[in-house]
Structure formats: structure tokens, C-alpha cells
Scaffold this motif. Structure first.
Motif, mmCIF file in Angstrom:
data_model
loop_
_atom_site.group_PDB
_atom_site.id
_atom_site.type_symbol
_atom_site.label_atom_id
_atom_site.label_comp_id
_atom_site.label_asym_id
_atom_site.label_seq_id
_atom_site.Cartn_x
_atom_site.Cartn_y
_atom_site.Cartn_z
ATOM 1 N N VAL A 194 0.858 -1.181 0.000
ATOM 2 C CA VAL A 194 0.000 0.000 0.000
ATOM 3 C C VAL A 194 0.894 1.231 0.000
ATOM 4 O O VAL A 194 1.769 1.373 0.859
ATOM 5 C CB VAL A 194 -0.933 0.026 1.228
ATOM 6 C CG1 VAL A 194 -1.821 1.265 1.190
ATOM 7 C CG2 VAL A 194 -1.776 -1.245 1.289
ATOM 8 N N GLN A 195 0.675 2.117 -0.978
ATOM 9 C CA GLN A 195 1.462 3.338 -1.067
ATOM 10 C C GLN A 195 0.570 4.473 -1.546
ATOM 11 O O GLN A 195 -0.009 4.404 -2.632
ATOM 12 C CB GLN A 195 2.655 3.168 -2.012
ATOM 13 C CG GLN A 195 3.578 4.383 -2.058
ATOM 14 C CD GLN A 195 4.810 4.141 -2.907
ATOM 15 O OE1 GLN A 195 4.832 3.252 -3.749
ATOM 16 N NE2 GLN A 195 5.842 4.941 -2.691
ATOM 17 N N ASP A 196 0.425 5.486 -0.694
ATOM 18 C CA ASP A 196 -0.374 6.666 -1.032
ATOM 19 C C ASP A 196 -1.779 6.280 -1.504
ATOM 20 O O ASP A 196 -2.294 6.813 -2.483
ATOM 21 C CB ASP A 196 0.343 7.495 -2.101
ATOM 22 C CG ASP A 196 -0.266 8.890 -2.245
ATOM 23 O OD1 ASP A 196 -0.865 9.392 -1.270
ATOM 24 O OD2 ASP A 196 -0.150 9.463 -3.343
ATOM 25 N N GLY A 197 -2.386 5.333 -0.814
ATOM 26 C CA GLY A 197 -3.754 4.915 -1.126
ATOM 27 C C GLY A 197 -3.879 3.900 -2.237
ATOM 28 O O GLY A 197 -4.963 3.358 -2.465
ATOM 29 N N SER A 198 -2.786 3.615 -2.924
ATOM 30 C CA SER A 198 -2.814 2.640 -4.011
ATOM 31 C C SER A 198 -2.406 1.274 -3.480
ATOM 32 O O SER A 198 -1.400 1.142 -2.767
ATOM 33 C CB SER A 198 -1.859 3.075 -5.129
ATOM 34 O OG SER A 198 -1.820 2.111 -6.164
ATOM 35 N N VAL A 199 -3.178 0.242 -3.836
ATOM 36 C CA VAL A 199 -2.938 -1.113 -3.355
ATOM 37 C C VAL A 199 -2.448 -1.987 -4.510
ATOM 38 O O VAL A 199 -3.097 -2.069 -5.554
ATOM 39 C CB VAL A 199 -4.213 -1.723 -2.740
ATOM 40 C CG1 VAL A 199 -3.952 -3.156 -2.284
ATOM 41 C CG2 VAL A 199 -4.716 -0.863 -1.585
ATOM 42 N N THR A 200 -1.298 -2.644 -4.303
ATOM 43 C CA THR A 200 -0.731 -3.527 -5.314
ATOM 44 C C THR A 200 -0.614 -4.932 -4.739
ATOM 45 O O THR A 200 0.094 -5.134 -3.747
ATOM 46 C CB THR A 200 0.664 -3.049 -5.744
ATOM 47 O OG1 THR A 200 0.568 -1.705 -6.235
ATOM 48 C CG2 THR A 200 1.232 -3.954 -6.828
ATOM 49 N N PRO A 201 -1.298 -5.922 -5.313
ATOM 50 C CA PRO A 201 -1.155 -7.291 -4.813
ATOM 51 C C PRO A 201 0.275 -7.800 -4.983
ATOM 52 O O PRO A 201 0.934 -7.505 -5.990
ATOM 53 C CB PRO A 201 -2.128 -8.094 -5.686
ATOM 54 C CG PRO A 201 -3.081 -7.084 -6.239
ATOM 55 C CD PRO A 201 -2.293 -5.817 -6.399
ATOM 56 N N VAL A 202 0.750 -8.540 -3.993
ATOM 57 C CA VAL A 202 2.035 -9.221 -4.097
ATOM 58 C C VAL A 202 1.752 -10.662 -4.490
ATOM 59 O O VAL A 202 0.980 -11.352 -3.830
ATOM 60 C CB VAL A 202 2.801 -9.163 -2.766
ATOM 61 C CG1 VAL A 202 4.124 -9.926 -2.879
ATOM 62 C CG2 VAL A 202 3.060 -7.714 -2.358
ATOM 63 N N GLU A 203 2.366 -11.114 -5.580
ATOM 64 C CA GLU A 203 2.067 -12.436 -6.126
ATOM 65 C C GLU A 203 3.348 -13.234 -6.334
ATOM 66 O O GLU A 203 3.802 -13.442 -7.461
ATOM 67 C CB GLU A 203 1.288 -12.292 -7.432
ATOM 68 C CG GLU A 203 -0.052 -11.563 -7.244
ATOM 69 C CD GLU A 203 -0.764 -11.305 -8.562
ATOM 70 O OE1 GLU A 203 -0.075 -11.272 -9.601
ATOM 71 O OE2 GLU A 203 -1.995 -11.142 -8.539
ATOM 72 N N PRO A 204 3.944 -13.725 -5.250
ATOM 73 C CA PRO A 204 5.164 -14.537 -5.392
ATOM 74 C C PRO A 204 4.841 -15.892 -6.016
ATOM 75 O O PRO A 204 3.671 -16.304 -6.105
ATOM 76 C CB PRO A 204 5.637 -14.711 -3.943
ATOM 77 C CG PRO A 204 4.811 -13.774 -3.121
ATOM 78 C CD PRO A 204 3.530 -13.571 -3.854
#
Length: 267
Positions: free
Chosen positions: A65-75
Motif C-alpha cells: 500500500v502506497q499513497d492509497g494505491s494497493v498492489t497485490p504481491v504475487e510470489p
């Protein structure tokens, strides 16, 4: 008012820690844009533990989560470190991880009592007896909710609630804010402040010595504690509730949920 009880006194009363924390352990807490953010998922006690490879079946949520933006982590299955992604823009990155449920059986009543005493789980053991439950075995289901603060470039930004069932929110940015008055964290349970609850703070010095201290949240669910440059910190808080089951032979009778937050203070 926040209250503090030294780790030495806790250990003198209760003996060694009877719980294993789960935390996100970054390789570096401050990274440059365009480099890699790497972090292990660790389980252990007293801020020491082994790193684990990524397994989807053990993971319910994994995000940046950065500045309201959510990025899924997909290892990929088996990746270690579990987090190994590009750092994009300047700012504060909050790593969010939620495990799947796991079961645990206490065959020894003393071990269970030391656990809930250590974690200050109010009402035990009387609430256990009130349910007519035997002292052993005690079956518990637990889930972990971990976060970590990583500064990319200037590290500017603020942590905020992410919707975890139990969560520790950093109300101070350790990479950009004035820390003379200490670090402020807020403990939330289902979005509401947890008032007068224990917060356990693990402090790792540059020489790897670990100091453990205990605080209590105030009427706003917040706790404030001193921090030092060059130190790494882990903050932990645990809640427990009854399951719908009162038969230990049929399955877990208690559910514990663990909130964890890691960060570092720059030199």
C-alpha cells in the motif's frame, strides 16, 4: 495514560515468552526507487526466528500500500524471500500480510495460562471455566495480521487502516516525522480502537541486543513509546475470543488474532 512494565519484571513473574510472533522482516527498511524491496516472513520469539518460503495456502492477503494505491504481491510457490519486488516511486510503502487460519493444541494447562498471562488476555482463566471447558486439552485457532513500513526514497507518507481484522496503525512516520516525543501507534479491532490493551514492543539495537517493553493503549487506542536512531522495532498486540464450539474434541474452542508491525528508525 500509557503504562510501562519492563521485560525483566514480566520474565521474572511469568518465565520466558510463551508465544511465537509472526512478522515481516525487510532486508532494508530504506531503499532507493528502482531498486528491490525484499522481506522475509518470519516466525519466532523475542524478535528472532526463521524465514519461511511463500506458500499460497498459508496466505490470505499479501499487498503493498502506497499513497492509497494497493498492489497485490504475487510470489511464486516457494519463493524466499517471500517479498521481492521493484520499488517504484518515492514514499512510504506499507507491506500488508494476512495468514490463513492455523490450529494449535495445548496439552499442558500451565503453558496455556502462561500464554494468556503474557499476552494480557483479560478474563482468563475464569471465562474458560465459565464455559465448562476442561483444562486440557485446549484447542485454539489463530490468524496473523502483519504490516511493515518501508521508506522508498524520501519515505514521505502516512500509514492508515487497511481493513485488517486486528491491526496496528503507525500514527507517526518513523522516516520523516520528529521522534523526540516518541513513536505513536494505534491498535484497531474490526476498525475500532482497542482501549486499555497491551502493546508489546521489541527493540533491536545495532549490536543485535533485544529489549522488550510493555505499554497500554489510552482512551483513543493509542500507545506512545521512545525510539532510537539505528534501531529496528516490532510491535505486537493479541486478542482472543470464543469460537462457536464448546467441545474440545470437536475442534478449537478459542480463536486468537495477532497484530504485528515492523519498522526501523534511520541513523
Amino acid at each position: 495514560m500509557r503504562q510501562l512494565l519492563s521485560a525483566a519484571l514480566i520474565c521474572a513473574i511469568f518465565g520466558p515468552a510463551w508465544a511465537h510472533e509472526f512478522w515481516i522482516s525487510p532486508e532494508d527498511y530504506t531503499v532507493d526507487p528502482g531498486t528491490r524491496i525484499k522481506a522475509e516472513l518470519r516466525v519466532g520469539s523475542e524478535f528472532s526466528g526463521a524465514g519461511y518460503a511463500y506458500l499460497p495456502k498459508r496466505t490470505s492477503r499479501f499487498e503493498l500500500v502506497q499513497d492509497g494505491s494497493v498492489t497485490p504481491v504475487e510470489p511464486r510457490i516457494g519463493d524466499r524471500p517471500a517479498l521481492n519486488v521493484d520499488a517504484a516511486e518515492d514514499g512510504l510503502v506499507v507491506v500488508v500480510h494476512e495468514t490463513a487460519d492455523s490450529d494449535l493444541t495445548y496439552d499442558d494447562w500451565e503453558t496455556f495460562t502462561r500464554f494468556f498471562t503474557h499476552k494480557d488476555l483479560t478474563g482468563f482463566p475464569q471465562v474458560h471455566y465459565d464455559r465448562g471447558l476442561p483444562e486440557d486439552p485446549v484447542k485454539e485457532v489463530y490468524r496473523r495480521y502483519a504490516k511493515s513500513l518501508i521508506a522508498v526514497g524520501d519515505g514521505a507518507g502516512q500509514d492508515s487502516p487497511t481493513g485488517l481484522k486486528i491491526e496496528i496503525v503507525a500514527r507517526t512516520n518513523p522516516y520523516t516525522d520528529d521522534l523526540l516525543e516518541g513513536m505513536t501507534v494505534e491498535v484497531l479491532l474490526e476498525g475500532a480502537p482497542r482501549v486499555d490493551t497491551q502493546v508489546e514492543v521489541f527493540d533491536r539495537a545495532p549490536n543485535d541486543l533485544i529489549d522488550i517493553r510493555y505499554y497500554r493503549t489510552d482512551a483513543q487506542g493509542q500507545a506512545v513509546f521512545p525510539v532510537e536512531p539505528g534501531h529496528e522495532y516490532m510491535v505486537d498486540s493479541v486478542a482472543m475470543s470464543a469460537t462457536d464450539n464448546d467441545d474440545p474434541q470437536a475442534g478449537p474452542v478459542w480463536r486468537s488474532i495477532w497484530a504485528n508491525l515492523t519498522f526501523a528508525v534511520p541513523d
